[in-house]
Design a protein around this motif. Structure first.
Motif, short mmCIF file in Angstrom:
data_model
loop_
_atom_site.label_atom_id
_atom_site.label_comp_id
_atom_site.label_asym_id
_atom_site.label_seq_id
_atom_site.Cartn_x
_atom_site.Cartn_y
_atom_site.Cartn_z
N SER A 132 0.81 -1.21 0.00
CA SER A 132 0.00 0.00 0.00
C SER A 132 0.85 1.26 0.00
N GLY A 133 2.17 1.13 -0.07
CA GLY A 133 3.03 2.29 -0.06
C GLY A 133 3.37 2.77 1.33
N THR A 134 3.32 1.86 2.30
CA THR A 134 3.63 2.23 3.68
C THR A 134 5.13 2.47 3.83
N LYS A 135 5.46 3.53 4.55
CA LYS A 135 6.87 3.87 4.76
C LYS A 135 7.53 2.87 5.69
N ARG A 136 8.75 2.50 5.38
CA ARG A 136 9.51 1.59 6.23
C ARG A 136 9.85 2.29 7.53
N PRO A 137 9.65 1.63 8.68
CA PRO A 137 9.93 2.28 9.97
C PRO A 137 11.41 2.63 10.12
N GLY A 138 11.67 3.73 10.84
CA GLY A 138 13.04 4.16 11.04
C GLY A 138 13.52 5.08 9.94
N LYS A 139 14.63 5.74 10.21
CA LYS A 139 15.22 6.65 9.24
C LYS A 139 16.18 5.89 8.34
N PRO A 140 15.97 5.91 7.01
CA PRO A 140 16.84 5.12 6.12
C PRO A 140 18.28 5.60 6.15
N ARG A 141 19.19 4.65 6.19
CA ARG A 141 20.62 4.96 6.18
C ARG A 141 21.32 4.43 4.93
N GLU A 142 20.67 3.43 4.30
CA GLU A 142 21.20 2.88 3.07
C GLU A 142 20.08 2.20 2.31
N PHE A 143 20.27 2.01 1.01
CA PHE A 143 19.28 1.35 0.18
C PHE A 143 19.51 -0.15 0.21
N THR A 144 18.40 -0.89 0.20
CA THR A 144 18.49 -2.33 0.04
C THR A 144 18.83 -2.65 -1.42
N ALA A 145 19.13 -3.91 -1.68
CA ALA A 145 19.46 -4.30 -3.06
C ALA A 145 18.27 -4.07 -3.98
N THR A 146 17.06 -4.31 -3.48
CA THR A 146 15.86 -4.08 -4.29
C THR A 146 15.67 -2.60 -4.57
N GLU A 147 15.90 -1.77 -3.54
CA GLU A 147 15.75 -0.33 -3.73
C GLU A 147 16.80 0.22 -4.69
N GLU A 148 18.01 -0.32 -4.64
CA GLU A 148 19.05 0.14 -5.57
C GLU A 148 18.68 -0.18 -7.01
N ARG A 149 18.10 -1.36 -7.21
CA ARG A 149 17.68 -1.70 -8.57
C ARG A 149 16.56 -0.77 -9.04
N LEU A 150 15.62 -0.45 -8.14
CA LEU A 150 14.55 0.45 -8.52
C LEU A 150 15.09 1.86 -8.77
N VAL A 151 16.06 2.31 -7.97
CA VAL A 151 16.67 3.62 -8.19
C VAL A 151 17.28 3.69 -9.58
N GLY A 152 17.98 2.62 -9.99
CA GLY A 152 18.60 2.61 -11.31
C GLY A 152 17.56 2.69 -12.42
N ARG A 153 16.50 1.89 -12.31
CA ARG A 153 15.46 1.89 -13.34
C ARG A 153 14.71 3.21 -13.37
N LEU A 154 14.37 3.73 -12.18
CA LEU A 154 13.63 4.97 -12.12
C LEU A 154 14.46 6.14 -12.63
N SER A 155 15.73 6.21 -12.25
CA SER A 155 16.59 7.31 -12.69
C SER A 155 16.76 7.30 -14.21
N GLU A 156 16.94 6.12 -14.78
CA GLU A 156 17.08 6.03 -16.23
C GLU A 156 15.80 6.48 -16.93
N ALA A 157 14.65 6.12 -16.36
CA ALA A 157 13.39 6.54 -16.95
C ALA A 157 13.20 8.05 -16.82
N LEU A 158 13.60 8.60 -15.67
CA LEU A 158 13.46 10.04 -15.46
C LEU A 158 14.35 10.83 -16.40
N ILE A 159 15.62 10.43 -16.52
CA ILE A 159 16.53 11.18 -17.39
C ILE A 159 16.12 11.01 -18.85
N GLY A 160 15.50 9.88 -19.18
CA GLY A 160 14.98 9.72 -20.54
C GLY A 160 13.88 10.72 -20.83
#
Length: 325
Positions: A132-160
């Motif tokens: 449902s898009g619930t925020k992960r508890p706590g303050k993020p300090r690093e991206f998980t492997a899944t989040e890093e993959r999404l960052v790469g895909r999203l950034s490429e789509a945004l710059i496109g």
């Protein structure tokens, strides 16, 4: 004193003193050295800011399409007014940890920085995998492997999407330079240099939290294409695609309009109208020039004649009112 040493005469001394007096009477600020701070001159107003804001509006529509596959629904994207600030001022307001992608748009000078809040990345990952898009508890300090993959895909789509909108002003090709998570290592420009900040507020459906995406352009790079930006700003189509305008022109050229001509407009009374019967003759006078009407508007005048056994209208003069709109 040596005898060979020359001395000033009284007239020469008077002339010298007069010159010094005139210098003192001049504007005292004309020859006074003024302090200069490097990078300060770049903060002069940019005439192309309205064009950047129009591009931001177009980019906001493209971002909806880009983010929709990740959010599983079309989000609301609002483009804020483009602002110009020193890079150090923007960086001081950012959290210690966030997604930073530095790209180069060839052949433009300088780079482009995409900055995305980590909480927004976290919520996108949750919705992408059916949450449902619930925020992960706590303050993020690093991206998980899944989040890093999404960052790469999203950034490429945004710059496109950024490159697509910019190509309507100047064809560009994006190239990734680096990705960081700390603004201290985001070397877009020097701290004192100004940047143009295009900020987009993204609100996925059924969520009250709004994510922020910042796109930073060095002002020094924008100066090199300011003429192109201004040219597109004053274009009748705004920053519309030239290819789109060509296709629209071709499509409109095939649209068929009803054209008619009025030979006469006789006047009769209501009593005569009520007494009309077959065989009655209404006298009319046909003028030498009759109008050609398209959609009820006169576009030309001509003479009535015949061609190949058919009545025809020979255009004598084209009216200008129709073409000016």
């Amino acid at each position: 004193m040596n005898d060979t040493t020359s001395s000033l005469s009284g007239e020469e001394v008077d002339a010298l003193m007069t010159g010094l007096g005139e210098h003192d009477a001049a504007d005292p600020g004309s020859d006074v050295a003024k302090p200069y701070k490097l990078g300060g001159a770049s903060l002069r107003p940019m005439t192309a800011l309205p064009a950047l804001e129009r591009m931001g509006e177009r980019l906001a529509r493209r971002l909806r399409e880009v983010i929709e596959p990740f959010a599983r629904a079309k989000p609301k994207v609002v483009a804020e007014t483009v602002s110009i600030r020193r890079f150090e001022s923007w960086r001081a307001e950012q959290p210690e940890f966030m997604s930073l992608s530095l790209y180069h748009l060839r052949p433009m000078k300088g780079g482009v920085l995409l900055a995305i809040e980590p909480e927004f990345i976290n919520r996108l990952v949750d919705t992408f995998y059916g949450g449902s898009g619930t925020k992960r508890p706590g303050k993020p300090r690093e991206f998980t492997a899944t989040e890093e993959r999404l960052v790469g895909r999203l950034s490429e789509a945004l710059i496109g999407a950024v490159a697509e909108v910019w190509s309507e002003v100047k064809p560009v090709q994006p190239r990734l330079n680096s990705r960081e998570t700390n603004t201290a290592f985001a070397s877009l420009v020097r701290d004192e240099e100004p940047v143009a900040i295009a900020r987009f507020l993204v609100t996925p459906p059924l969520q009250s939290a709004t994510g922020t995406i910042d796109i930073l352009y060095p002002v020094s790079a924008l100066r090199t294409v300011e003429a192109e930006l201004n040219a597109n700003l004053h274009d009748d189509g705004g920053i519309a695609s030239r290819h789109w305008r060509d296709r629209m022109s071709i499509a409109l050229s095939d649209v068929r309009l009803e054209a008619r001509s009025v030979l006469a407009r006789p006047n009769i009374s209501v009593a005569e109208l009520l007494q009309l019967k077959p065989g009655d003759v209404i006298p009319i006078s046909v003028p030498q020039l009759v109008p050609l009407l398209v959609a009820g508007r006169p576009v030309a005048v001509g003479r009535i004649g015949d061609q190949d056994g058919r009545a025809a209208l020979k255009i004598e003069r084209v009216e200008g009112g129709f073409h000016n709109e």
